[in-house]
Design a protein around this motif. Structure first.
Motif, mmCIF file in Angstrom:
data_model
loop_
_atom_site.group_PDB
_atom_site.id
_atom_site.type_symbol
_atom_site.label_atom_id
_atom_site.label_comp_id
_atom_site.label_asym_id
_atom_site.label_seq_id
_atom_site.Cartn_x
_atom_site.Cartn_y
_atom_site.Cartn_z
ATOM 1 N N GLY A 65 0.852 -1.182 0.000
ATOM 2 C CA GLY A 65 0.000 0.000 0.000
ATOM 3 C C GLY A 65 0.883 1.225 0.000
ATOM 4 O O GLY A 65 2.109 1.120 0.054
ATOM 5 N N PRO A 66 0.292 2.405 -0.071
ATOM 6 C CA PRO A 66 1.087 3.632 -0.026
ATOM 7 C C PRO A 66 1.874 3.693 1.284
ATOM 8 O O PRO A 66 1.409 3.203 2.317
ATOM 9 C CB PRO A 66 0.044 4.744 -0.074
ATOM 10 N N CYS A 67 3.061 4.292 1.215
ATOM 11 C CA CYS A 67 3.858 4.387 2.438
ATOM 12 C C CYS A 67 4.791 5.593 2.390
ATOM 13 O O CYS A 67 5.042 6.173 1.341
ATOM 14 C CB CYS A 67 4.618 3.103 2.697
ATOM 15 N N LEU A 68 5.287 5.938 3.568
ATOM 16 C CA LEU A 68 6.103 7.128 3.771
ATOM 17 C C LEU A 68 7.426 6.734 4.414
ATOM 18 O O LEU A 68 7.459 5.928 5.332
ATOM 19 C CB LEU A 68 5.341 8.085 4.695
ATOM 20 N N THR A 69 8.519 7.300 3.918
ATOM 21 C CA THR A 69 9.832 7.091 4.515
ATOM 22 C C THR A 69 10.625 8.381 4.411
ATOM 23 O O THR A 69 10.119 9.398 3.949
ATOM 24 C CB THR A 69 10.573 5.904 3.861
ATOM 25 N N LYS A 70 11.870 8.342 4.845
ATOM 26 C CA LYS A 70 12.693 9.545 4.814
ATOM 27 C C LYS A 70 14.111 9.188 4.392
ATOM 28 O O LYS A 70 14.695 8.222 4.864
ATOM 29 C CB LYS A 70 12.715 10.202 6.199
ATOM 30 N N PHE A 71 14.630 9.977 3.470
ATOM 31 C CA PHE A 71 16.039 9.918 3.112
ATOM 32 C C PHE A 71 16.638 11.201 3.674
ATOM 33 O O PHE A 71 16.862 11.300 4.854
ATOM 34 C CB PHE A 71 16.226 9.783 1.604
ATOM 35 N N VAL A 75 9.677 11.085 1.781
ATOM 36 C CA VAL A 75 9.353 10.549 0.462
ATOM 37 C C VAL A 75 8.102 9.696 0.599
ATOM 38 O O VAL A 75 7.975 8.926 1.554
ATOM 39 C CB VAL A 75 10.526 9.698 -0.079
ATOM 40 N N PHE A 76 7.171 9.855 -0.354
ATOM 41 C CA PHE A 76 5.923 9.106 -0.336
ATOM 42 C C PHE A 76 5.838 8.220 -1.568
ATOM 43 O O PHE A 76 5.985 8.689 -2.695
ATOM 44 C CB PHE A 76 4.733 10.072 -0.301
ATOM 45 N N TYR A 77 5.617 6.916 -1.346
ATOM 46 C CA TYR A 77 5.441 5.940 -2.419
ATOM 47 C C TYR A 77 3.959 5.616 -2.546
ATOM 48 O O TYR A 77 3.302 5.313 -1.556
ATOM 49 C CB TYR A 77 6.169 4.634 -2.102
ATOM 50 N N ASP A 78 3.430 5.651 -3.752
ATOM 51 C CA ASP A 78 2.094 5.140 -4.010
ATOM 52 C C ASP A 78 2.161 3.614 -3.941
ATOM 53 O O ASP A 78 3.244 3.030 -3.925
ATOM 54 C CB ASP A 78 1.598 5.562 -5.389
ATOM 55 N N ALA A 79 1.012 2.952 -3.962
ATOM 56 C CA ALA A 79 0.971 1.488 -3.911
ATOM 57 C C ALA A 79 1.630 0.870 -5.144
ATOM 58 O O ALA A 79 2.151 -0.239 -5.089
ATOM 59 C CB ALA A 79 -0.456 0.998 -3.774
ATOM 60 N N GLY A 92 10.845 8.849 -16.156
ATOM 61 C CA GLY A 92 9.396 8.903 -16.226
ATOM 62 C C GLY A 92 8.734 8.262 -15.018
ATOM 63 O O GLY A 92 7.727 7.577 -15.145
ATOM 64 N N VAL A 93 9.292 8.496 -13.864
ATOM 65 C CA VAL A 93 8.780 7.889 -12.631
ATOM 66 C C VAL A 93 7.368 8.405 -12.343
ATOM 67 O O VAL A 93 7.094 9.596 -12.443
ATOM 68 C CB VAL A 93 9.714 8.211 -11.438
ATOM 69 N N VAL A 94 6.486 7.478 -11.981
ATOM 70 C CA VAL A 94 5.126 7.796 -11.566
ATOM 71 C C VAL A 94 4.869 7.030 -10.274
ATOM 72 O O VAL A 94 5.131 5.832 -10.205
ATOM 73 C CB VAL A 94 4.097 7.365 -12.637
ATOM 74 N N GLY A 95 4.396 7.749 -9.250
ATOM 75 C CA GLY A 95 4.082 7.088 -7.991
ATOM 76 C C GLY A 95 5.075 7.373 -6.879
ATOM 77 O O GLY A 95 5.073 6.696 -5.855
ATOM 78 N N LEU A 96 5.900 8.407 -7.050
ATOM 79 C CA LEU A 96 6.890 8.778 -6.037
ATOM 80 C C LEU A 96 6.902 10.298 -5.909
ATOM 81 O O LEU A 96 7.057 11.008 -6.901
ATOM 82 C CB LEU A 96 8.277 8.278 -6.443
ATOM 83 N N THR A 97 6.692 10.788 -4.694
ATOM 84 C CA THR A 97 6.760 12.231 -4.444
ATOM 85 C C THR A 97 7.714 12.490 -3.290
ATOM 86 O O THR A 97 7.909 11.642 -2.418
ATOM 87 C CB THR A 97 5.374 12.828 -4.115
ATOM 88 N N GLN A 98 8.304 13.677 -3.312
ATOM 89 C CA GLN A 98 9.283 14.065 -2.296
ATOM 90 C C GLN A 98 8.898 15.424 -1.730
ATOM 91 O O GLN A 98 8.475 16.312 -2.461
ATOM 92 C CB GLN A 98 10.668 14.144 -2.940
ATOM 93 N N GLU A 99 9.050 15.568 -0.429
ATOM 94 C CA GLU A 99 8.719 16.832 0.221
ATOM 95 C C GLU A 99 9.887 17.801 0.086
ATOM 96 O O GLU A 99 11.025 17.471 0.404
ATOM 97 C CB GLU A 99 8.409 16.600 1.700
ATOM 98 N N GLU A 100 9.579 18.985 -0.402
ATOM 99 C CA GLU A 100 10.560 20.061 -0.540
ATOM 100 C C GLU A 100 9.910 21.358 -0.062
ATOM 101 O O GLU A 100 8.906 21.780 -0.634
ATOM 102 C CB GLU A 100 11.011 20.239 -1.995
ATOM 103 N N LEU A 101 10.465 21.956 0.966
ATOM 104 C CA LEU A 101 9.955 23.225 1.477
ATOM 105 C C LEU A 101 8.442 23.196 1.690
ATOM 106 O O LEU A 101 7.712 24.053 1.208
ATOM 107 C CB LEU A 101 10.341 24.372 0.541
#
Length: 162
Positions: A65-71, A75-79, A92-101
Motif C-alpha cells: 500500500g502507499p507508504c512514507l519514509t525519509k532519506f 518521500v511518499f510511495y504510491d501502492a 518517467g517515474v510515476v508514484g513517487l513524491t518528495q517533500e521540498e519546502l
C-alpha cells in the motif's frame, strides 16, 4: 512418452521467452535488479510485494500500500510505482513524491551518472536535487498507508499540525 515430454519442455521455453519479466521477477529481488542496473537498492522500500519488468524496460513495482519514509527529506510511495528502467536511471517515474519546502513534488527521474562520484540526481520537476548515494545503500522501512503525506489525521484536526 518422450514426444510429450519434449512438447512440454518446448512449450515451457516458449512461454518463458514471451514473458521474461515474470521469470525475472520471481527469481531476482527488486533490490538485486536495481543493483544490476547501476542503481542503489535503497531507492525502494523493503516491503515490495512484487514487480514486473517488460522487454522495453517498463518497470512496475507493487507495494502492500502507499507508504512514507525519509532519506534527506520525506518521500511518499504510491501502492504502485512505474518507471522506465535503464542502466543508471529510472525515467518517467510515476508514484513517487518528495517533500521540498513544505510542498510535495513528483519525482520524475532518478539518475546515477557516475557511481564513483557518490551522487544520485533526483529530478523533482522544478529542480535537480543531488543527494549522497550513501543515503540509499539499504532499502528503507516504509510507514504504511495510515500515515498520510501531511501527517494530519482527520480525527485530530488542527491539533495534529502542532
Amino acid at each position: 512418452m518422450m514426444t510429450s515430454l519434449l512438447y512440454w519442455t518446448l512449450s515451457l521455453l516458449y512461454f518463458l521467452s514471451l514473458e521474461p519479466h515474470l521469470f525475472l521477477s520471481s527469481s531476482t529481488s527488486i533490490h538485486d535488479l536495481l543493483r544490476s542496473k547501476g542503481l542503489p537498492a535503497g531507492l525502494l522500500p523493503k516491503d515490495v510485494k512484487s514487480y514486473t519488468l517488460s522487454d522495453d524496460g517498463q518497470l512496475e513495482v507493487f507495494l502492500d500500500g502507499p507508504c512514507l519514509t525519509k532519506f534527506e527529506n520525506r518521500v511518499f510511495y504510491d501502492a504502485v510505482l512505474r518507471a522506465n528502467l535503464s542502466y543508471g536511471s529510472l525515467n518517467g517515474v510515476v508514484g513517487l513524491t518528495q517533500e521540498e519546502l513544505f510542498l510535495w513534488l513528483p519525482v520524475k527521474d532518478i539518475i546515477v551518472d557516475d557511481p564513483a562520484s557518490g551522487v544520485i540526481l533526483f529530478d523533482i520537476v522544478v529542480a535537480h536535487k543531488q543527494l549522497s548515494l550513501s543515503l540509499f545503500e539499504d532499502p528503507p522501512d516504509c510507514k504504511p498507508k495510515g500515515v498520510s503525506k501531511n501527517h494530519v489525521r482527520k480525527d485530530r484536526g488542527f491539533e495534529a499540525l502542532r
